[in-house]
Design an enzyme around this catalytic site. Structure first.
Site, PDB file in Angstrom:
ATOM      1  N   GLN A 178       1.702  -1.255  -0.329  1.00  0.00           N
ATOM      2  CA  GLN A 178       0.172  -0.112  -0.488  1.00  0.00           C
ATOM      3  C   GLN A 178       1.149   0.895  -0.085  1.00  0.00           C
ATOM      4  OE1 GLN A 178      -2.623   0.805   3.033  1.00  0.00           O
ATOM      5  NE2 GLN A 178      -3.929   1.825   1.988  1.00  0.00           N
TER       6      GLN A 178
ATOM      7  N   GLU B  42      -5.922  -3.445  12.741  1.00  0.00           N
ATOM      8  CA  GLU B  42      -5.718  -4.128  11.540  1.00  0.00           C
ATOM      9  C   GLU B  42      -7.233  -5.438  11.818  1.00  0.00           C
ATOM     10  OE1 GLU B  42      -3.263  -2.414   9.877  1.00  0.00           O
ATOM     11  OE2 GLU B  42      -2.860  -1.331  11.275  1.00  0.00           O
TER      12      GLU B  42
ATOM     13  N   HIS C 118      -9.827  -3.890   9.632  1.00  0.00           N
ATOM     14  CA  HIS C 118      -9.737  -3.747   8.566  1.00  0.00           C
ATOM     15  C   HIS C 118     -10.296  -4.914   7.269  1.00  0.00           C
ATOM     16  CE1 HIS C 118      -7.510   0.324   7.209  1.00  0.00           C
ATOM     17  NE2 HIS C 118      -6.997   0.342   7.702  1.00  0.00           N
TER      18      HIS C 118
ATOM     19  N   GLU D  64     -10.015   3.550   5.604  1.00  0.00           N
ATOM     20  CA  GLU D  64      -9.094   4.279   6.320  1.00  0.00           C
ATOM     21  C   GLU D  64     -10.426   4.912   8.641  1.00  0.00           C
ATOM     22  OE1 GLU D  64      -6.866   2.826   7.834  1.00  0.00           O
ATOM     23  OE2 GLU D  64      -6.006   2.754   6.646  1.00  0.00           O
TER      24      GLU D  64
ATOM     25  N   TYR E 129      -8.461   8.776   8.394  1.00  0.00           N
ATOM     26  CA  TYR E 129      -8.924   8.326   9.522  1.00  0.00           C
ATOM     27  C   TYR E 129      -9.322   8.960  10.740  1.00  0.00           C
ATOM     28  CZ  TYR E 129      -4.248   5.569   8.712  1.00  0.00           C
ATOM     29  OH  TYR E 129      -3.708   5.011   7.967  1.00  0.00           O
TER      30      TYR E 129
HETATM   31  N1  BES Z   1      -3.528   0.544   5.849  1.00  0.00           N
HETATM   32  C1  BES Z   1      -2.708   1.502   6.783  1.00  0.00           C
HETATM   33  C2  BES Z   1      -1.194   1.652   6.721  1.00  0.00           C
HETATM   34  C3  BES Z   1      -0.970   2.994   5.436  1.00  0.00           C
HETATM   35  C4  BES Z   1      -1.797   3.963   4.836  1.00  0.00           C
HETATM   36  C5  BES Z   1      -0.057   2.469   4.665  1.00  0.00           C
HETATM   37  C6  BES Z   1      -1.567   3.907   3.795  1.00  0.00           C
HETATM   38  C7  BES Z   1       0.662   3.209   3.086  1.00  0.00           C
HETATM   39  C8  BES Z   1      -0.610   4.188   3.201  1.00  0.00           C
HETATM   40  C9  BES Z   1      -2.928   0.003   8.473  1.00  0.00           C
HETATM   41  O1  BES Z   1      -4.127   0.067   8.412  1.00  0.00           O
HETATM   42  C10 BES Z   1      -2.619   1.993   9.185  1.00  0.00           C
HETATM   43  O2  BES Z   1      -3.664   2.679   9.471  1.00  0.00           O
HETATM   44  N2  BES Z   1      -1.419   1.485  10.269  1.00  0.00           N
HETATM   45  C11 BES Z   1      -1.690   3.072  11.260  1.00  0.00           C
HETATM   46  C12 BES Z   1      -1.968   2.353  12.344  1.00  0.00           C
HETATM   47  C13 BES Z   1      -3.564   2.507  13.066  1.00  0.00           C
HETATM   48  C14 BES Z   1      -4.033   2.071  14.444  1.00  0.00           C
HETATM   49  C15 BES Z   1      -3.691   3.881  12.901  1.00  0.00           C
HETATM   50  C16 BES Z   1      -0.146   3.031  11.645  1.00  0.00           C
HETATM   51  O3  BES Z   1       0.497   2.492  10.698  1.00  0.00           O
HETATM   52  O4  BES Z   1       0.220   4.046  12.522  1.00  0.00           O
HETATM   53 ZN    ZN Z   2      -5.590   1.305   8.544  1.00  0.00          ZN
END
Ligand code: BES
Ligand code: ZN
Length: 633
Positions: free
Chosen positions: A171, A326, A329, A348, A413
């Site tokens: 991603q 996660e 998702h 998100e 988010y």
């Molecule tokens: N899918 C995302 C990570 C992502 C988003 C990777 C866009 C590349 C491009 C993942 O689900 C995510 O949101 N991770 C967050 C943690 C979450 C608890 C908010 C992170 O990595 O900080």
């Molecule tokens: Zn996410």
């Protein structure tokens, strides 16, 4: 710059090996567009501006990947073979690639010459001529050592220190750097894979997984549920598995495994809670792999196998909401997928809402409220950030010509979450839950645009339960900042902490009287966020003496404390901060620290630390930091 040159190098190389092709003479955008193709006739506005694929003409439906992982040359090589579906009159199929070498292409078993068309900084288009009765194309390829999806770790960068490690991050638009693929989130494929690697290592994917090493060094994978390409993932290293329940478990290096098992003990409870909310878990198993610290994200929702940062393994289970995120998702994103990166909030925002609901279910409302308030504060800072344009605070984005990473802000988010929470408050939890559950069931394994979601919202919520109130969804989705009907987020526990902090700064209370012995990570985070950027060095020292923040081993706490140390010029913490920056690679931790140094006149310090730390960061992180600090290769 180096990257761009590399791309041209490959285009030139491939074109010259391939005698039927005209090699590009200049770097001019359209210089090698010589053949008239179906895509030239399709002069349409493409929905996904980040992919060259034209699935309405010819679409890949199943991938059979047969690859070798080579740690010496830092490359993955092999064959990506696709079953394809064509429309009448189709004369080519287009794949996205970036910085990779294409060696050979075949159509229904016969070698056919291909053409690589220069694209943009995000990729090139691989055109393979076909006719509309063809069923299969296969592409022999080799990745570049620069492939941005791949991170190659030397043995000394791992916990065990004896074996190398490699993992992918697809991603948003990086899968095209390790597999030639129609790389749009609006396209879905199933996949099989055969992967070979050194016998001492184990490889796992976002598919059916081995639970232990075999003695052949070859592993087979299978995923019969169609997923968007950004969710194809692989990790390889000296890793081991430990089950948590019949359908959940953890992969990690040996020295991490036990700690991870303890930390993630509640994973089955989370799956049960999530299923109770929005329906059956669709992916059979839910496993997590705890990666080395250079992983640039907190977590990545690869189906069946979430990738996670080791920074959540802190010993007190206080950071496991990331796993709930996660896991969520598995519905929002993996079942119902944003059609384009402009619709990222559908992935998100829904996931954050769902994450908080899972946490509330298991740990109660107070806990969930703390998480929400931390998120809300982040959101307010993002909205107030002068570097973010008004348009980028809309839920629906316009990322045309930009890196989709630009859309990865708290807007998608947290504003996304607040929009759904507003809907919940307006219609009541029961009705809103029924709406969401149907949304996931009715659109499972499909992609979703913001506009299609609005139609569903109109029909299945607004018109179905006519409550005679305007929820103002257009302003939420197509307008800036936070509309007036934004829910108010309050956490009693945090209010007490804020009061205590103020009383201490005014000399009215002692640090030992704050009641901090019962605090967990989030209370500490809130406390630390109260520190003003001009707090005296003396007071910073008092805090440090009382609570030993500089020597904390909790990355969330370290991050905010070091940030405050930079702003307040509390130099006693700088050595530990430098150590921290050289040992973690999660971008969320790196950005605020380098930013703080830059904006408080310590750019030299930032550059000095970065020069040492950069080689251990993932390209996702170096891309951001290079730009922030104005440095590069
Ligand atoms: N899918 C995302 C990570 C992502 C988003 C990777 C866009 C590349 C491009 C993942 O689900 C995510 O949101 N991770 C967050 C943690 C979450 C608890 C908010 C992170 O990595 O900080
Ligand atoms: Zn996410």
């Amino acid at each position: 710059m180096k990257k761009i040159i590399y791309t041209f190098f490959f285009i030139a190389l491939i074109s010259s090996c391939n005698s039927d092709q005209k090699s590009p003479k200049t770097n001019d955008k359209d210089s090698n567009k010589t053949t008239k193709t179906m895509s030239d006739d399709h002069n349409h506005d493409r929905l996904d501006t980040h992919s060259f694929a034209e699935p309405e003409v010819a679409k890949a439906t199943h991938l059979d990947l047969n690859i070798d992982i080579n740690f010496e040359t830092k490359s993955i090589s092999g064959i990506a073979s696709y079953d394809i579906k064509t429309s009448n009159g189709a004369n080519e199929i287009i794949f996205d690639i970036h910085e990779m070498e294409i060696q050979k292409t075949t159509v229904d078993g016969k070698e056919i010459s291909f053409e690589i068309k220069k694209g943009n900084e995000f990729g090139e288009a691989l055109h393979i001529p076909i006719s509309d009765h063809n069923k299969n194309v296969s592409i022999t390829y080799k990745t570049s050592p620069e492939a941005e999806a791949l991170q190659w770790l030397r043995p000394e960068q791992t916990l065990g220190k004896n074996h190398p490690f490699c993992y992918t991050q697809g991603q948003a638009i990086l899968t095209r750097t390790w597999i030639p693929v129609q790389d749009s989130p609006g396209i879905r494929i199933t996949y099989d894979a055969t992967v070979r690697l050194p016998k001492e290592l184990l490889v796992v994917m976002s598919a059916t997984n081995p639970m232990e090493k075999n003695n052949t060094g070859e592993y087979k994978f299978h995923l019969d549920k169609a997923i968007p390409p950004y969710l194809i993932a692989l990790a390889a290293g000296d890793i081991y598995f430990s089950p948590l329940s019949d359908r959940t478990g953890v992969y990690a290096e040996k020295d991490m495994l036990k700690k991870a098992v303890y930390e993630l003990e509640d994973m089955e409870k989370m799956v049960v809670a999530a299923e109770g909310l929005y329906g059956k878990y669709a992916w059979e198993r839910f496993d997590v792999i705890v990666l080395p610290p250079s992983f640039p994200f907190g977590g990545m929702e690869n189906p069946r196998l979430t990738f996670a940062t080791p920074s959540i393994i802190v010993g007190d289970k206080s950071l496991t909401s990331l796993i709930a995120h996660e896991l969520a998702h598995s519905w929002s994103g993996n079942l119902v997928t944003n059609s384009t990166w402009d619709d990222f909030w559908l992935n998100e925002g829904f996931t954050v809402y769902f994450e908080y609901r899972i946490m509330e279910e298991i740990y109660g409302k107070d806990y969930a409220n703390m998480l929400k308030l931390i998120g809300f504060q982040d959101l307010k800072n993002t909205i107030a950030d002068p570097e973010i344009s008004k348009e980028d605070t809309h839920l629906k984005l316009n990322l045309k010509g930009r890196n989709p990473d630009d859309g990865m802000t708290d807007i998608a988010y947290e504003k996304g979450h607040l929009f759904l929470e507003m809907l919940e408050n307006t219609y009541g939890r029961e009705k809103f839950d029924a709406f969401l559950k149907n949304y996931f069931t009715d659109h499972a394994f499909q992609n979703m645009t913001t506009e299609k979601f609005i139609d569903i919202l109109e029909k299945d919520l607004i018109q179905k339960h006519n409550i005679g109130k305007d929820i103002n969804y257009k302003e939420w989705i197509y307008g800036p900042g936070l509309p007036d009907n934004c829910p108010v987020i309050e956490a009693d526990q945090f209010a007490k902490i804020s009061k205590g902090f103020t009383a201490w700064t005014e000399g009215k209370t002692k640090l030992s009287d704050l009641g901090s012995d019962k605090w967990t990570t989030h209370e500490w985070l809130h406390f630390l966020r109260e520190i003003p950027n001009d707090l005296s060095e003396r007071k910073m020292k008092q805090l440090d003496d009382a609570f030993h923040f500089t020597n904390s081993t909790n990355a969330e706490i370290q991050d905010i404390w070091y940030e405050k140390a930079v702003y307040t010029n509390y130099t006693l913490a700088f050595d530990k901060m430098a150590e921290f920056l050289q040992s973690v690679g999660r971008r969320k931790f790196l950005t605020p620290l380098y930013k703080a140094m830059k904006s408080s006149g310590k750019l030299d310090l930032a550059k000095e630390i970065y020069a040492k730390a950069r080689p251990s960061y993932h390209s996702v992180a170096t891309n951001t930091m290079d730009e922030l600090l104005g440095v590069g290769e």
